[in-house]
Design a protein around this motif. Structure first.
Motif, short mmCIF file in Angstrom:
data_model
loop_
_atom_site.label_atom_id
_atom_site.label_comp_id
_atom_site.label_asym_id
_atom_site.label_seq_id
_atom_site.Cartn_x
_atom_site.Cartn_y
_atom_site.Cartn_z
N ALA A 1 0.85 -1.19 0.00
CA ALA A 1 0.00 0.00 0.00
C ALA A 1 0.88 1.24 0.00
O ALA A 1 1.92 1.28 0.68
CB ALA A 1 -0.91 0.00 1.22
N PRO A 2 0.53 2.28 -0.76
CA PRO A 2 1.40 3.47 -0.85
C PRO A 2 1.77 4.05 0.50
O PRO A 2 2.93 4.39 0.75
CB PRO A 2 0.57 4.45 -1.68
N GLU A 3 0.78 4.12 1.41
CA GLU A 3 1.06 4.70 2.73
C GLU A 3 2.09 3.87 3.48
O GLU A 3 3.00 4.41 4.13
CB GLU A 3 -0.23 4.79 3.56
N ALA A 4 1.97 2.53 3.38
CA ALA A 4 2.90 1.65 4.09
C ALA A 4 4.30 1.74 3.50
O ALA A 4 5.31 1.79 4.24
CB ALA A 4 2.39 0.21 4.04
N VAL A 5 4.39 1.78 2.17
CA VAL A 5 5.71 1.84 1.53
C VAL A 5 6.39 3.18 1.81
O VAL A 5 7.59 3.23 2.10
CB VAL A 5 5.58 1.60 0.01
N LEU B 1 10.64 -3.59 8.96
CA LEU B 1 10.74 -2.20 9.37
C LEU B 1 12.19 -1.75 9.56
O LEU B 1 12.47 -0.56 9.64
CB LEU B 1 9.97 -1.98 10.69
N HIS B 2 13.10 -2.71 9.64
CA HIS B 2 14.49 -2.38 9.96
C HIS B 2 15.35 -2.12 8.73
O HIS B 2 16.56 -1.86 8.87
CB HIS B 2 15.12 -3.51 10.80
N PHE B 3 14.79 -2.18 7.54
CA PHE B 3 15.58 -1.92 6.33
C PHE B 3 15.49 -0.45 5.94
O PHE B 3 14.48 0.22 6.20
CB PHE B 3 15.07 -2.78 5.16
N ALA B 4 16.54 0.02 5.28
CA ALA B 4 16.58 1.42 4.82
C ALA B 4 16.12 1.46 3.35
O ALA B 4 16.93 1.27 2.42
CB ALA B 4 17.99 1.99 4.96
N TYR B 5 14.84 1.66 3.18
CA TYR B 5 14.27 1.59 1.83
C TYR B 5 14.44 2.91 1.08
O TYR B 5 14.49 3.98 1.68
CB TYR B 5 12.77 1.27 1.90
N ARG B 6 14.47 2.76 -0.24
CA ARG B 6 14.49 3.91 -1.14
C ARG B 6 13.24 3.82 -2.02
O ARG B 6 13.02 2.83 -2.70
CB ARG B 6 15.77 3.86 -1.99
N LEU B 7 12.43 4.89 -1.98
CA LEU B 7 11.18 4.88 -2.76
C LEU B 7 11.50 4.95 -4.25
O LEU B 7 12.19 5.86 -4.71
CB LEU B 7 10.29 6.07 -2.36
#
Length: 853
Positions: free
Chosen positions: A425-429, A475-481
């Motif tokens: 979901a966009p909000e979650a990502v 939740l512990h990963f450093a994501y890039r949109l």
């Protein structure tokens, strides 16, 4: 528990246990079917050959033929008697041919409408006709299925409605362990999924032991069939009464011998009795249903064919009916960039990375339609995206209530570095990407812009991981949109044209869907629906009373977020407003609304058995365009019934006049029973073949719906036909009177009468054809030219073969009779050509006169 679809056309999930769910192999199933017979009760509806002949002989027309033949024997005219009694055989042959044609069409429809069952064969689920189920088959049962045979549960849990057998309305719980492991043919699964092994089929089931009545219920006659039966009964009483009067008139007033007087009365009864009308309705409805089945619309109740042309509101589901029921990627938006269409010829580097990561985040096998859409899109553009085989996933974080996103991890190098792909979901990502508040707001605005177009939106992100262990949560990963992907279920290509056709036909379309209002509004606008921007939600609907809701419905084009019970309320309110409602449905809970609608339309591909059984029509392809084609066909059928009925009344008018006039003016008897037999041999095929095959009028979908109560037998409908017939009667009788005036004999007069009546038969068909705007399509109805050829052959036999002419009481043709006959035909043509012009003049004059007044 077994995972099974509730509808045909959907790929069933395999049962959990391969060993318990392998089922029979196909060869063994075929052997059992041949040895034990089909899973069906004997069909008592089939008519034997001799029973059909007896039924035909009991028809009033054939009884009159037998009476006339007997009278000729008493009068010593054996040739005439032989002709009449022989004609009984010919007419029986024609009737049997018509019955066979009708029965073939009905049998084809019955086979298509026959229930089907999902079984395990050769270790895979297959949907087969229920009559092919055999002992030992494993039934895959799900919500909405009607159980095909008596069976014992092997796996799963079911709630079953057994009211058909027990009369109890409460569903019964069945499971292998509770002592209620046996389920019965004819009952309906209301909840759950299970595997059940068949132990009895056909007459050996509980349903078969109770009796055949449940399986052999007859369909009630339609409204038109009941109306025609009443009309024929009334006309039969009138015919008998007038026949007695004609007999007495000839005997007592004219001094004709009693047997000759009775013969005149019989001829008059045969002339006045419109025995073609029941044939028209039976043949037209059966053949119309058969034609509709060829266009993917199955008729389960013949009465629905009558109501199709009266539909004023078409309440349809969105998914699968207006749309393709297949999710596709519609738009791609890299983070911070404008979206591009998924069908763009080239994709930028950032958009290509977005799609690639979305593909990695998608499991290689799943039944989720959006994930299937991703795999399909990547397969189509594999070269441009550099995607080949899916790499091995080493770790997966599934969707959870806390995080509406999933992450899949892949080894990037032997050093232990991992690449992570995330979608959700966009909000979650966006939340996983831990962005600045302003950047997050911009990103969510980008997602909302896609959602405003009616698309379902997924966010996509990527991350790397090189630590020795895996965290418990994503939740512990450093994501890039990376961006957002918009999915949609696009409209079927033929829907906009069908919607426009409905608009021209005066049929209002009302979308009833459980989907989001924005999505529904966008689809409605794309297909060109009227009032597409006026949306009513299920939540709003519950706040309105009936009066307020009726008022709101008049301007609404879309009802979204609806529950099945709310559809039933809408159907009742629309009907209360005087609308004729056709409604589509596919689920168990749709069955009450389908039954309540004037025409319930079930989905053949994704609908459950209960919905299909509650409906009058079944869409075999679930397409909205098929519904519109059905409306067109229903209007064509009703038009053709109307024209054939008018033809019958118009053509009987001169026949009745010729039969009655001699008794009133002291003429010799003109119309003999043999003449009527020959004329009926032309009239019957004209009604059952020529008019049934007539194509739709050019304006059939450019006129408003007819009133549901309208009937082809109303006086207004038949007025023009009776005026036509009265004019033809005057012309034919005038020609006969002229010849009598100049001293010609009755056999010579009969030549003119016979030619005139035959001309009436054919020219009335042509006039009816041209009045409907189908003159240019005459080549499309080969039966018109077949009828003309048959009549020319008949005329050649009657006028050219002396023995045939004498049998019919006709003199050899001469210059006077043929000239008079030709003049009679020309007068008929002039009359039939002038009458429509006179009608148009009168119709224009009456409004003008009212305006002047």
């Amino acid at each position: 528990m077994v995972a099974t679809p509730a509808a045909e056309g959907r790929t069933p999930a395999a049962p959990p246990s391969a060993t318990s769910a392998a089922g029979l192999d196909s060869s063994e199933a075929r052997r059992r079917l041949a040895r034990e017979g089909p899973n069906a009760l004997p069909d008592t509806r089939e008519r034997s050959f001799w029973r059909l002949i007896v039924r035909v002989l009991l028809e009033p027309m054939f009884l009159l033929l037998l009476v006339a033949g007997g009278l000729y024997l008493l009068l010593g005219d054996r040739a005439e008697a032989a002709f009449l009694l022989g004609s009984v055989v010919v007419v029986i042959g024609i009737t049997l041919a018509q019955e066979r044609k009708t029965q073939r069409a009905l049998d084809a429809l019955r086979d298509m409408a026959a229930p089907r069952a999902l079984v395990m064969r050769d270790a895979k689920a297959q949907r087969i006709p229920a009559r092919e189920v055999v002992r030992g088959d494993l039934l895959v049962l799900g919500e909405g299925d009607r159980i095909a045979a008596d069976a014992v549960l092997r796996e799963g849990l079911l709630e079953v409605d057994e009211s058909l057998l027990t009369g109890e309305a409460v569903a019964v719980m069945h499971m292998p362990q509770n002592g209620r492991s046996r389920v019965y043919a004819g009952t309906v699964v209301t909840k759950g999924r299970a595997l059940a092994e068949v132990e009895a089929v056909g007459v050996n089931t509980a349903l078969g032991r109770i009796g055949l009545g449940l399986a052999c219920a007859r369909e009630m006659p339609s409204g038109l069939q009941r109306a025609s039966a009443r009309l024929v009964r009334v006309l039969a009483v009138v015919a008998v009464s007038l026949a007695v009067a004609v007999t007495l008139l000839n005997w007592l007033w004219d001094g004709v011998r009693l047997l000759d007087s009775v013969l005149a009365g019989v001829a008059f009864s045969m002339a006045i009795l419109p025995e073609e009308i029941p044939v028209i309705l039976t043949v037209f409805l059966a053949m119309g249903a058969w034609r509709m089945a060829r266009h993917k619309v199955l008729t389960r109740r013949m009465a629905a064919l009558e109501a199709l042309g009266a539909i004023t509101v078409l309440a349809v589901d969105k998914t699968g009916t207006l749309t393709q029921n297949r999710m596709r990627i519609m738009a791609l938006a890299a983070a911070g960039e404008a979206s591009v269409g998924a069908d763009a010829e080239t994709l930028s580097e950032r958009v290509a990375e977005l799609v690639h990561q979305l593909w990695l985040a998608t499991p290689s096998s799943s039944f989720d339609p959006m994930e299937q859409a991703v795999r399909d899109y990547v397969a189509q553009r594999a070269g441009a995206l550099g995607a080949s085989a899916m790499p091995a996933c080493v770790r997966e974080y599934p969707l959870s209530p806390d995080v509406l996103a999933m992450t899949r991890a892949f080894r990037r190098s032997a050093s232990g570095d991992f690449m992570l792909a995330c979608k959700g979901a966009p909000e979650a990502v966006v939340r996983l990407c831990d962005m600045q508040r302003s950047d997050a707001a911009l990103a969510l605005a980008q997602a909302e812009a896609l959602a405003a177009r009616g698309l379902r939106v997924l966010g996509v992100a990527a991350a790397s991981w090189s630590e020795p262990g895996w965290p418990e949560s994503q939740l512990h990963f450093a994501y890039r949109l990376l961006g957002f992907v918009g999915f949609g279920d696009p409209p079927r290509e033929d829907v906009p044209a069908a919607v426009d056709e409905c608009r021209q036909a005066g049929v209002r379309i009302l979308m009833l869907t459980g989907d989001h209002p924005v999505t529904a509004r966008v689809i409605a606008a794309e297909i060109g629906m009227t009032a597409a921007d006026q949306v009513l939600t299920g939540e709003q609907l519950d706040t309105f009373d009936d009066v307020t809701l009726q008022q709101r419905l008049r301007g609404v084009g879309v009802c979204a977020r609806l529950r099945p019970e709310q559809k039933l309320r809408l159907v009742h309110l629309l009907q209360r407003e005087g609308e004729v409602v056709a409604m589509t449905g596919d689920g168990v809970n749709d069955a009450p609304a389908l039954k309540a609608a004037d025409i319930g339309i079930a989905m053949g591909e994704r609908g459950v058995d209960v919905a299909r059984e509650a409906a009058a029509l079944v869409l075999l392809d679930d397409s909205f365009a098929s519904i519109v084609r059905a409306i067109r066909e229903g209007r064509r059928i009703y038009d053709n019934i109307t024209h054939a009925t008018a033809y019958v009344f118009a053509v009987h008018a001169p026949i009745i006049a010729v039969a009655l006039m001699p008794a009133l003016v002291h003429w010799p008897m003109l119309l003999l029973p043999a003449h009527i037999v020959v004329l009926e041999l032309v009239i019957d095929p004209a009604c059952s073949l020529v008019f049934e095959a007539e194509p739709a009028a050019e304006d059939v979908m450019r006129r408003p719906p007819r009133a549901l109560q309208e009937t082809p037998f109303s006086p207004m409908k038949l007025a023009l036909a009776l005026i036509q017939g009265a004019g033809l009667a005057v012309i034919v009788l005038g020609s006969c009177a002229g010849l009598f005036w100049y001293g010609y004999g009755v056999q010579e007069v009969r030549v003119v009468m016979f030619v005139g009546l035959l001309a009436c038969l054919f020219l009335l068909v042509l006039v009816r054809h041209q009045r409907t705007g189908r003159a240019r399509a005459t080549h499309g109805n080969r039966w018109i030219w077949g009828m003309l050829s048959a009549m020319l052959v008949l005329l050649g036999l009657v006028l050219g073969v002396p023995d045939v002419g004498r049998l019919l009481g006709l003199a050899a043709p001469n210059i006077v009779t043929m000239t008079t006959a030709l003049a009679t035909v020309l007068a008929i043509i002039v009359w039939l050509g002038l009458l429509p012009l006179l009608v148009r003049v009168v119709r224009r004059w009456r409004p003008a006169r009212r305006g002047t007044a």
